[in-house]
Design a protein around this motif. Structure first.
Motif, PDB file in Angstrom:
ATOM      1  N   GLU A 145       0.824  -1.219   0.000  1.00 35.05           N
ATOM      2  CA  GLU A 145       0.000   0.000   0.000  1.00 35.05           C
ATOM      3  C   GLU A 145       0.858   1.270   0.000  1.00 35.05           C
ATOM      4  OE1 GLU A 145      -2.455  -3.189   2.169  1.00 35.05           O
ATOM      5  OE2 GLU A 145      -0.359  -2.507   2.120  1.00 35.05           O
ATOM      6  N   ALA A 146       1.944   1.249   0.761  1.00 37.79           N
ATOM      7  CA  ALA A 146       2.805   2.432   0.835  1.00 37.79           C
ATOM      8  C   ALA A 146       3.457   2.729  -0.511  1.00 37.79           C
ATOM      9  CB  ALA A 146       3.878   2.239   1.906  1.00 37.79           C
ATOM     10  N   GLU A 147       3.874   1.687  -1.202  1.00 33.49           N
ATOM     11  CA  GLU A 147       4.478   1.875  -2.519  1.00 33.49           C
ATOM     12  C   GLU A 147       3.448   2.403  -3.518  1.00 33.49           C
ATOM     13  OE1 GLU A 147       6.975  -1.129  -0.357  1.00 33.49           O
ATOM     14  OE2 GLU A 147       4.837  -0.706  -0.590  1.00 33.49           O
ATOM     15  N   ALA A 148       2.217   1.916  -3.394  1.00 30.90           N
ATOM     16  CA  ALA A 148       1.152   2.392  -4.275  1.00 30.90           C
ATOM     17  C   ALA A 148       0.868   3.869  -4.030  1.00 30.90           C
ATOM     18  CB  ALA A 148      -0.118   1.564  -4.054  1.00 30.90           C
ATOM     19  N   TYR A 149       0.913   4.263  -2.770  1.00 30.63           N
ATOM     20  CA  TYR A 149       0.682   5.668  -2.429  1.00 30.63           C
ATOM     21  C   TYR A 149       1.815   6.534  -2.964  1.00 30.63           C
ATOM     22  CZ  TYR A 149      -0.797   9.703   0.321  1.00 30.63           C
ATOM     23  OH  TYR A 149      -1.226  10.948   0.703  1.00 30.63           O
ATOM     24  N   ALA A 150       3.039   6.064  -2.818  1.00 30.42           N
ATOM     25  CA  ALA A 150       4.194   6.814  -3.309  1.00 30.42           C
ATOM     26  C   ALA A 150       4.115   7.031  -4.814  1.00 30.42           C
ATOM     27  CB  ALA A 150       5.487   6.091  -2.941  1.00 30.42           C
ATOM     28  N   ALA A 151       3.582   6.048  -5.523  1.00 32.12           N
ATOM     29  CA  ALA A 151       3.473   6.168  -6.979  1.00 32.12           C
ATOM     30  C   ALA A 151       2.480   7.247  -7.376  1.00 32.12           C
ATOM     31  CB  ALA A 151       3.067   4.827  -7.580  1.00 32.12           C
ATOM     32  N   ILE A 152       1.484   7.494  -6.537  1.00 35.63           N
ATOM     33  CA  ILE A 152       0.506   8.555  -6.810  1.00 35.63           C
ATOM     34  C   ILE A 152       1.094   9.932  -6.504  1.00 35.63           C
ATOM     35  CG2 ILE A 152      -1.618   9.585  -5.880  1.00 35.63           C
ATOM     36  CD1 ILE A 152      -2.854   6.854  -5.854  1.00 35.63           C
ATOM     37  N   ALA A 153       2.009   9.971  -5.554  1.00 39.19           N
ATOM     38  CA  ALA A 153       2.594  11.252  -5.133  1.00 39.19           C
ATOM     39  C   ALA A 153       3.835  11.628  -5.930  1.00 39.19           C
ATOM     40  CB  ALA A 153       2.939  11.195  -3.643  1.00 39.19           C
ATOM     41  N   ALA A 154       4.300  10.778  -6.810  1.00 39.02           N
ATOM     42  CA  ALA A 154       5.516  11.057  -7.570  1.00 39.02           C
ATOM     43  C   ALA A 154       5.352  12.333  -8.401  1.00 39.02           C
ATOM     44  CB  ALA A 154       5.841   9.872  -8.479  1.00 39.02           C
ATOM     45  N   PRO A 155       6.411  13.095  -8.605  1.00 36.89           N
ATOM     46  CA  PRO A 155       6.314  14.347  -9.353  1.00 36.89           C
ATOM     47  C   PRO A 155       5.669  14.205 -10.729  1.00 36.89           C
ATOM     48  CG  PRO A 155       8.428  14.234  -8.244  1.00 36.89           C
ATOM     49  CD  PRO A 155       7.777  12.892  -8.050  1.00 36.89           C
ATOM     50  N   ASP A 156       5.929  13.083 -11.411  1.00 26.64           N
ATOM     51  CA  ASP A 156       5.378  12.904 -12.757  1.00 26.64           C
ATOM     52  C   ASP A 156       4.082  12.102 -12.770  1.00 26.64           C
ATOM     53  OD1 ASP A 156       6.461  10.467 -12.047  1.00 26.64           O
ATOM     54  OD2 ASP A 156       7.400  10.098 -14.000  1.00 26.64           O
ATOM     55  N   ALA A 157       3.482  11.873 -11.586  1.00 29.15           N
ATOM     56  CA  ALA A 157       2.218  11.132 -11.534  1.00 29.15           C
ATOM     57  C   ALA A 157       1.032  12.006 -11.918  1.00 29.15           C
ATOM     58  CB  ALA A 157       2.002  10.548 -10.142  1.00 29.15           C
ATOM     59  N   TRP A 158       1.217  13.310 -11.864  1.00 33.89           N
ATOM     60  CA  TRP A 158       0.189  14.268 -12.290  1.00 33.89           C
ATOM     61  C   TRP A 158       0.740  15.034 -13.475  1.00 33.89           C
ATOM     62  CZ3 TRP A 158      -4.597  14.590  -9.867  1.00 33.89           C
ATOM     63  CH2 TRP A 158      -4.727  13.805  -8.711  1.00 33.89           C
ATOM     64  N   VAL A 159      -0.034  15.065 -14.553  1.00 32.20           N
ATOM     65  CA  VAL A 159       0.460  15.669 -15.802  1.00 32.20           C
ATOM     66  C   VAL A 159      -0.502  16.764 -16.262  1.00 32.20           C
ATOM     67  CG1 VAL A 159       1.628  13.546 -16.484  1.00 32.20           C
ATOM     68  CG2 VAL A 159      -0.729  13.952 -17.222  1.00 32.20           C
ATOM     69  N   PRO A 160       0.018  17.810 -16.897  1.00 35.57           N
ATOM     70  CA  PRO A 160      -0.846  18.901 -17.355  1.00 35.57           C
ATOM     71  C   PRO A 160      -1.639  18.508 -18.594  1.00 35.57           C
ATOM     72  CG  PRO A 160       1.409  19.299 -18.029  1.00 35.57           C
ATOM     73  CD  PRO A 160       1.443  18.070 -17.148  1.00 35.57           C
ATOM     74  N   TYR A 161      -2.815  19.088 -18.730  1.00 32.50           N
ATOM     75  CA  TYR A 161      -3.572  18.931 -19.970  1.00 32.50           C
ATOM     76  C   TYR A 161      -2.851  19.682 -21.085  1.00 32.50           C
ATOM     77  CZ  TYR A 161      -7.497  17.042 -17.304  1.00 32.50           C
ATOM     78  OH  TYR A 161      -8.292  16.266 -16.499  1.00 32.50           O
ATOM     79  N   PRO A 162      -3.094  19.320 -22.332  1.00 31.81           N
ATOM     80  CA  PRO A 162      -2.394  19.985 -23.441  1.00 31.81           C
ATOM     81  C   PRO A 162      -2.617  21.495 -23.497  1.00 31.81           C
ATOM     82  CG  PRO A 162      -3.434  17.956 -24.197  1.00 31.81           C
ATOM     83  CD  PRO A 162      -3.936  18.191 -22.797  1.00 31.81           C
ATOM     84  N   ASP A 163      -3.765  21.955 -23.022  1.00 32.85           N
ATOM     85  CA  ASP A 163      -4.053  23.388 -23.111  1.00 32.85           C
ATOM     86  C   ASP A 163      -3.720  24.149 -21.834  1.00 32.85           C
ATOM     87  OD1 ASP A 163      -6.091  21.908 -21.970  1.00 32.85           O
ATOM     88  OD2 ASP A 163      -7.723  23.076 -22.823  1.00 32.85           O
ATOM     89  N   THR A 164      -3.135  23.476 -20.839  1.00 30.20           N
ATOM     90  CA  THR A 164      -2.798  24.157 -19.586  1.00 30.20           C
ATOM     91  C   THR A 164      -1.692  25.192 -19.785  1.00 30.20           C
ATOM     92  OG1 THR A 164      -3.484  22.315 -18.180  1.00 30.20           O
ATOM     93  CG2 THR A 164      -1.871  23.841 -17.268  1.00 30.20           C
ATOM     94  N   GLU A 165      -0.570  24.774 -20.330  1.00 28.27           N
ATOM     95  CA  GLU A 165       0.547  25.703 -20.491  1.00 28.27           C
ATOM     96  C   GLU A 165       0.213  26.864 -21.421  1.00 28.27           C
ATOM     97  OE1 GLU A 165       5.315  25.863 -21.651  1.00 28.27           O
ATOM     98  OE2 GLU A 165       4.272  23.928 -21.538  1.00 28.27           O
ATOM     99  N   PRO A 166      -0.415  26.626 -22.588  1.00 31.58           N
ATOM    100  CA  PRO A 166      -0.746  27.770 -23.444  1.00 31.58           C
ATOM    101  C   PRO A 166      -1.618  28.813 -22.752  1.00 31.58           C
ATOM    102  CG  PRO A 166      -0.942  25.732 -24.683  1.00 31.58           C
ATOM    103  CD  PRO A 166      -0.728  25.336 -23.244  1.00 31.58           C
TER     104      PRO A 166
END
Length: 242
Positions: A111-132
Motif C-alpha cells: 500500500e505504501a508503494e502504491a501511495y508513493a506512486a501517486i505522489a511522484a512528481p510525474d504522476a500528475w500531468v498537465p492537460y495539453p491546453d494548460t501551459e498555453p
C-alpha cells in the motif's frame, strides 16, 4: 441589510455603489488543480509503476481485475467514510487511501508503494491546453493562483513540467485544515494576490466546491466533469477577460 426576498447565502456583502456599478473586469484567475489543469496518470500506468517498484507480476488480466476491484472497494461503506475530508491534512489523505488499497488484492502489502506512486512528481500531468493558457494569462498581466483540495503542495508536479513560475500563489486545503467551498481558501488566495474577489475568476470542475467561490464574490467557470484525455477546454477562460 436585506438585498432581496430570496437571498442566497453569501460570505461577502458588496456596497450599494458596487451593486449598481458595472461588473468589474477580471484581474486574476484561480484554478482548481486536479481534473482542471492537471490530471492523474491513468490506472493502468499507475499499477504498472507499482508492479515495477515492488517486483510483482501484472499481466493484462490481473490489471483489468485490479482496476475493477479498486472501483468495488471504493464503495465499501468504511472505505467511503474514510474519504470524507481526506484533503484536510496529509495524514487524513494517506489514511484514506491506504484504507482503500488494503481491500485490493494486488495492492495488499504494498500500500505504501502504491501511495508513493501517486505522489511522484510525474504522476500528475498537465492537460495539453494548460501551459498555453497560463502563458497567455501571464502575457496579459493577469494574476494567477491555485485553490485546490490536495494533501501536499502541487508545486512539485508543476515544477516537474516547468510550469511552477506561471502560477503566482498556491492555496492548498491541507495547509488550512479545510476543504472547498470554505471561503477561507478563496479569500486567502485573493489576499495573497492582492486582488478584490469580485475581480477574480475561479475555474474548476466541481460545481459544489469550485462553484462555491461565488459565495465569496468571485465568478466561477465550471468545466464538465467528464474524463478528458485531450484538451480540457481551458481556452474559454480568455472569453471572461474581454
Amino acid at each position: 441589510m436585506i438585498y432581496s426576498l430570496f437571498d442566497s447565502a453569501v460570505a461577502y456583502r458588496p456596497t450599494e455603489a458596487e451593486q449598481s456599478e458595472p461588473v468589474p473586469p477580471i484581474e486574476a484567475v484561480l484554478f482548481d488543480f486536479s481534473n482542471t489543469i492537471f490530471k492523474l496518470i491513468d490506472a493502468g500506468t499507475w499499477l504498472r509503476r507499482v508492479a515495477a517498484a515492488t517486483g510483482r507480476l501484472l499481466d493484462a488480466d490481473l490489471l483489468e481485475k485490479t482496476v475493477a476491484q479498486l472501483g468495488e472497494a471504493y464503495r465499501i461503506p468504511e472505505v467511503a467514510a474514510l474519504q470524507i475530508g481526506r484533503d484536510e491534512s496529509a495524514e487524513q489523505h494517506r489514511t484514506a487511501l491506504l484504507g482503500w488499497f488494503e481491500h485490493v488484492d494486488f495492492l495488499q502489502g504494498v500500500e505504501a508503494e502504491a501511495y508513493a506512486a501517486i505522489a511522484a512528481p510525474d504522476a500528475w500531468v498537465p492537460y495539453p491546453d494548460t501551459e498555453p493558457l497560463l502563458r497567455e494569462l501571464r502575457r496579459r498581466g493577469i494574476k494567477t493562483g491555485i485553490v485546490s483540495d490536495f494533501p501536499w503542495d502541487v508545486g512539485v508536479h508543476m515544477e516537474h513540467f516547468g510550469l511552477v513560475d506561471l502560477i503566482d500563489v498556491r492555496v492548498i486545503s491541507y495547509q488550512y485544515g479545510t476543504e472547498k467551498p470554505d471561503p477561507v481558501l478563496f479569500r486567502a488566495a485573493c489576499e495573497q494576490l492582492g486582488v478584490d474577489p469580485r475581480r477574480t475568476l475561479m475555474v474548476g470542475d466541481n460545481p459544489a466546491k469550485d462553484g462555491g467561490a461565488a459565495a465569496t464574490g468571485l465568478r466561477a467557470y465550471i468545466l464538465p466533469g467528464e474524463v478528458r484525455l485531450g484538451e480540457r477546454g481551458l481556452a474559454h477562460v480568455l472569453g471572461f477577460l474581454d
